[in-house]
Design an enzyme around this catalytic site. Sequence first.
Site, PDB file in Angstrom:
ATOM      1  NE  ARG A   1      -0.965   0.127   4.948  1.00  0.00           N
ATOM      2  CZ  ARG A   1      -1.705  -0.045   6.034  1.00  0.00           C
ATOM      3  NH1 ARG A   1      -2.992  -0.331   5.909  1.00  0.00           N
ATOM      4  NH2 ARG A   1      -1.181   0.089   7.238  1.00  0.00           N
TER       5      ARG A   1
ATOM      6  CG  ASP B   1      -4.111   1.563  16.878  1.00  0.00           C
ATOM      7  OD1 ASP B   1      -4.970   1.714  17.758  1.00  0.00           O
ATOM      8  OD2 ASP B   1      -4.035   0.546  16.162  1.00  0.00           O
ATOM      9  CG  ASN B   2      -6.648   1.239  13.264  1.00  0.00           C
ATOM     10  OD1 ASN B   2      -5.485   0.891  13.108  1.00  0.00           O
ATOM     11  ND2 ASN B   2      -7.572   0.420  13.730  1.00  0.00           N
TER      12      ASN B   2
END
Length: 495
Positions: free
Chosen positions: A176, A252-253
Amino acid sequence: MQILEQLRFTNSFARLPEAFYARAEPTPLENARLVAFNHSAAQLIDLHPEEADRPEFLRWFSGEEKMPGSEPLAALYSGHQFGHYVSQLGDGRAIMLGEVTNQRGEPWEMQLKGAGLTDFSRSGDGRAVLRSTIREYLCSEAMHGLGIPTTRALCMIGSSEQVYRENIEDGAMLLRLAPSHVRFGSFEVFYYRNQFHRIRELADYVIRFHYPDLESTESPYAGLLERVIKRTAKLIAQWQLVGFAHGVMNTDNMSILGLTLDYGPFGFLDAYDPDYICNHSDHTGRYAFNQQPRIGLWNLSCLAQALLPLLNENDPEAAAERARELLQIYDPELRLAYARGMRAKLGLRETKPEDAKLAEDLLQIMARQRVDYTRLFRALSGVRANDANSDNQSRDLFMDRAAIDPWLERYRVRLQLESANDDDRSRQMNRVNPKYILRNYLAQQAIKEAEKGDYSEVERLLALLQHPFDEQSEMGQYAAEPPEWASGIALSCSS
């Protein structure tokens, strides 16, 4: 366009002190093979698509060989997971291979997800399964097609390696791309360690490379927080407008650039349900669809707390007050973006006081009648301001067709106040109301075929979802009402 050897590595994140990451080398999968390649994402790094056919491509992007100029690493971060602080997380199965700067001067971090163990893997195996890899590959590109900020997916690597989750599954890797993978948790980890100088170093890095106009301002760190608040508010408004549920909105996302990051359990609404929970591990509904705006603010509050030492290092009370002032920006920004987007979905160019109530009432009727969210908004483009017979396409989506009649009458009266003619309005509405979304059952069908070795449905869906607003004559079945079995699909944090 460039060949592989011409990729220009800058590796700016690797120039930070090693407190921010751990050096890591990918662990290749058994019998790795390239199973999907995204031509559109390749343009981001100026890579010629024919390069994917070279054996070097697979070796480099599967971790078998190190790319010349790259500096692989796994980033450190912490985060609040389902509301509870976890002191150390980090890239436990993702390794940044390197950072490529394209000919336009744009940096793109290339991160290989499922790349094996790192210093932050904890009890995990560092792997990703084919199922979850396909879902992220497709959804990140679907979100891009919808015009929503997101990480991108360059390619997918399959293998025969067995990975243990709820069941034994094939391992896979996803490559990604993002300008940066820095998260809210990247700052939190140093705040809770009382390493405030690290917070400053990271903030300076983010500002220098991603918000450079803030460098010359009087209060660059307050400016950074303000930018992130505004970007996050707009992002979540966009999620709500297309009916997207993230599923794991842990800090954390959450991206410091306002990108949709980390596709685990996610889902697009089929029948409209504001309480929709896409993650069966979310037992309390913390990340339900209608909770996303609230959680966005909660997460930003965690980020603001981590940045307090930078807002006023000599006066903690003044820093806290400044943070509170900035956080008050969030709700008006989100409401404004959502209201503007909803007017566009309804084909309303002008702003009227009754517009919010008109939209709210429609959603309430849709919820009671279990009407498909995407299909109804697309159908509304067929309504004509002075023709009640044009309502039928929309009425046909309701179990009780008469339930929507009073609202449609109000809607036509409202349309009569607009200056646009029906055809112009219809075209404009179809530019913001997608015909195609990545429904869970479509992803599931593609996964089942891929598990048999057939990736043609993955490629078909990728091509479809890159143009979600277009009428694609031979793909009409992908816009049909989902089958009954689709409601039984269950997704967890390993999805």
